[in-house]
Structure formats: structure tokens, C-alpha cells
Design a protein around this motif. Sequence first.
Motif, PDB file in Angstrom:
ATOM      1  N   ALA A  32       0.826  -1.207   0.000  1.00  0.00           N
ATOM      2  CA  ALA A  32       0.000   0.000   0.000  1.00  0.00           C
ATOM      3  C   ALA A  32       0.860   1.256   0.000  1.00  0.00           C
ATOM      4  O   ALA A  32       0.428   2.316  -0.458  1.00  0.00           O
ATOM      5  CB  ALA A  32      -0.937  -0.010   1.205  1.00  0.00           C
ATOM      6  N   GLU A  33       2.087   1.149   0.507  1.00  0.00           N
ATOM      7  CA  GLU A  33       2.937   2.333   0.666  1.00  0.00           C
ATOM      8  C   GLU A  33       4.001   2.477  -0.411  1.00  0.00           C
ATOM      9  O   GLU A  33       4.529   3.573  -0.607  1.00  0.00           O
ATOM     10  CB  GLU A  33       3.652   2.296   2.030  1.00  0.00           C
ATOM     11  N   THR A  84       7.651 -10.476   4.938  1.00  0.00           N
ATOM     12  CA  THR A  84       7.253  -9.460   5.918  1.00  0.00           C
ATOM     13  C   THR A  84       6.385  -8.373   5.302  1.00  0.00           C
ATOM     14  O   THR A  84       5.856  -7.525   6.029  1.00  0.00           O
ATOM     15  CB  THR A  84       8.489  -8.805   6.554  1.00  0.00           C
ATOM     16  N   LEU A  85       6.243  -8.381   3.983  1.00  0.00           N
ATOM     17  CA  LEU A  85       5.460  -7.361   3.287  1.00  0.00           C
ATOM     18  C   LEU A  85       4.018  -7.820   3.125  1.00  0.00           C
ATOM     19  O   LEU A  85       3.758  -9.000   2.836  1.00  0.00           O
ATOM     20  CB  LEU A  85       6.052  -7.072   1.903  1.00  0.00           C
ATOM     21  N   HIS A  86       3.091  -6.887   3.282  1.00  0.00           N
ATOM     22  CA  HIS A  86       1.686  -7.174   2.976  1.00  0.00           C
ATOM     23  C   HIS A  86       1.455  -6.764   1.526  1.00  0.00           C
ATOM     24  O   HIS A  86       1.222  -5.587   1.217  1.00  0.00           O
ATOM     25  CB  HIS A  86       0.743  -6.412   3.900  1.00  0.00           C
ATOM     26  N   LEU A  87       1.551  -7.739   0.636  1.00  0.00           N
ATOM     27  CA  LEU A  87       1.488  -7.443  -0.787  1.00  0.00           C
ATOM     28  C   LEU A  87       0.049  -7.230  -1.248  1.00  0.00           C
ATOM     29  O   LEU A  87      -0.859  -7.952  -0.849  1.00  0.00           O
ATOM     30  CB  LEU A  87       2.118  -8.585  -1.590  1.00  0.00           C
ATOM     31  N   VAL A  88      -0.117  -6.233  -2.108  1.00  0.00           N
ATOM     32  CA  VAL A  88      -1.388  -5.968  -2.770  1.00  0.00           C
ATOM     33  C   VAL A  88      -1.195  -6.213  -4.259  1.00  0.00           C
ATOM     34  O   VAL A  88      -0.091  -6.525  -4.715  1.00  0.00           O
ATOM     35  CB  VAL A  88      -1.888  -4.536  -2.484  1.00  0.00           C
ATOM     36  N   SER A  89      -2.237  -6.068  -5.029  1.00  0.00           N
ATOM     37  CA  SER A  89      -2.139  -6.328  -6.464  1.00  0.00           C
ATOM     38  C   SER A  89      -1.111  -5.402  -7.121  1.00  0.00           C
ATOM     39  O   SER A  89      -1.141  -4.186  -6.902  1.00  0.00           O
ATOM     40  CB  SER A  89      -3.497  -6.116  -7.139  1.00  0.00           C
TER      41      SER A  89
END
Length: 315
Positions: free
Chosen positions: A9-10, A57-62
Motif C-alpha cells: 500500500a505504501e 514481511t510485506l503485505h502485498l497488494v495487487s
Amino acid sequence: MSIAILRTAEAWWVQTPSGAARIATNAATTGELLADRATLSNPDAAAASSDAVPVETLHLVSPVTAPCRVVAQMTNFASHVKDSGMDPKSIPLTFFRKASGSISGPFDDIVKPEHVRFLDYEVEIGLVIGRPLPVGSTVTTDNWSDYVAGLVIANDVSARDIQLPKTQFYEAKSYPTFTPVGPALVLLDSNELKRFGDLRLRLRVNGELRQDMQVAGDMIYSPLQALQALARFQQLQPGDLVLTGTPEGTALSAPAKPVQVISSLLPSAFKWKVFFRQQANNSKYLHDGDIVEATVATAEGTIDLGTQRTEVRYQ
């Protein structure tokens, strides 16, 4: 050499042997990111620092951002056409659209709306457009790869009880979370894209292998043919997504020929009532809590789009 682009997201990230390195970019969309090809073609220069973090450790998005165009090829694998009770030789090159609001992340839940009864899966390879394709463009064997920045895994989730009676693909495939994409946007050069036919699509539900097929020998219309057809009427822009079809193994399959003949004599409303009464005994449709895993890669792993893992949640 392929480059795997990740997104949170960032920030945007490039996957390296030591982990994920943050890309020094202000791009807010996939199209904007792809415009900076000089940075993306040099992973070392792309990283804002030499520090890499573990990908897990990353919250992956599309890696494909919305809004964008989502265009899909229909019944484009011979095995899927046969499984649907049709002859591959009779299938024209056809498309349908999905709302880009259906795009979700590679590890997000697939959420079934309350009114949907029969939820199905379709693992697909997505072409991510890398340069403008205006209507009237000439797409050839030599230049088609110029229009494709890279590939992603996608799942064309489908509400079959909406799609079939209404013949309404747009609604049935456009609910939020009905197009999980990623985990990575894998950027490929022209030589790597020539290996498109070597890619194998696999999808598992709760560990059970449901779909398993190599592109070569089963895909009916190639990306070249798809882009040539789209260039006649559909403008495409960087960041747009073109889905290329799914092989056999979806929950939905055609009834036996005698049943098809008998059902053709029934009134339409009654026919679909009988059909879905039979489908209620089909355990392959997605259920609350099911885990769907999708992979696309060449046999030796030189090209690997990663693993998508989503959980089904009933609303």
C-alpha cells in the motif's frame, strides 16, 4: 532477465536474491511505474537503499492498480472448451470485460456475495500492457512483445448461477475480490516472452490439484492474435490487464450429451432450475474457508510468476 515487481500500500518493490528492495519512485499507478522503464530495467538503481527486507514481511497488494481496463479472452484453452461441451475448432476469438473494481491482492480473501450460490475459479495468465496500443495499431510477430511489459497470475472468479442464466459475464465476474492478481508483476524482455508457451498453469483447492496445463498445445489464440484483434476496436494503455483464458479443471463442466439433448427441449427457466439442482451435488465449487493456490511458471523455473494464495469467505 526477468524482474519481479511487488507492491504494498505504501511502496513499490523489486525482488532480489536478498529480499525485496524498495523502488525509488513516486508512481501511484502501474501505468506510471511502467513509464519509468530506465529505472525498472536496472534493479540496482531502482532500490532506494541497499537494505532489503524479507518478502514475507510485506503485505502485498495487487501489482496492477485500479482503475484500469480488464479485458478477458473467453474459452481460449481447447481442454476447457471440450470440458464445456463444445468443439475447439468452432470457437471464435472473443472477449469480455471485467470491472477493475474486482481486482484484489494475491493473499486477500475471495468474498462470495450472499446471493451467489455457485462460486468457481479460473487460473489465468494476465498480460500487463506496457505501452499505448491505439485502435488501428499494427501488431506483428516482431513487435507484439513491445506492448507487453510483463505477466501476472490472475484468478477469474466466477458466479456461475449469475453468468449462465443471464449470459451475463460482466456482472458474474466483476464483484469485488473476483480478480485476485499477483503476487508479482514479472517484467520480461522479448526473448523471454517467446517462452510464453512453456508456461504451466496450476491451481489447487485445499491442496487438491484442480487445474494443471501447459500453454503450448492447449491455448487456442495466442497473445499476438489477441492483441491484433483488440487493436481493431479497443484502445489499451500502460497498466491495463488482458487475461488469456483458463484450461480445464474448473468446477463447472458440461453435462453428458444425452442430458444436453433433453435439456434443450425444456423451457429456459425450467432448464436452468434443473441444471443448478444437479450442480448442488458438485463439491468442486468453492466453499467458505477453502484455500485457493495458483502458480504459473516454466518447468525449470526460469520464468516464475510466484504463488497466489487466497481464502474463500462467505459474506
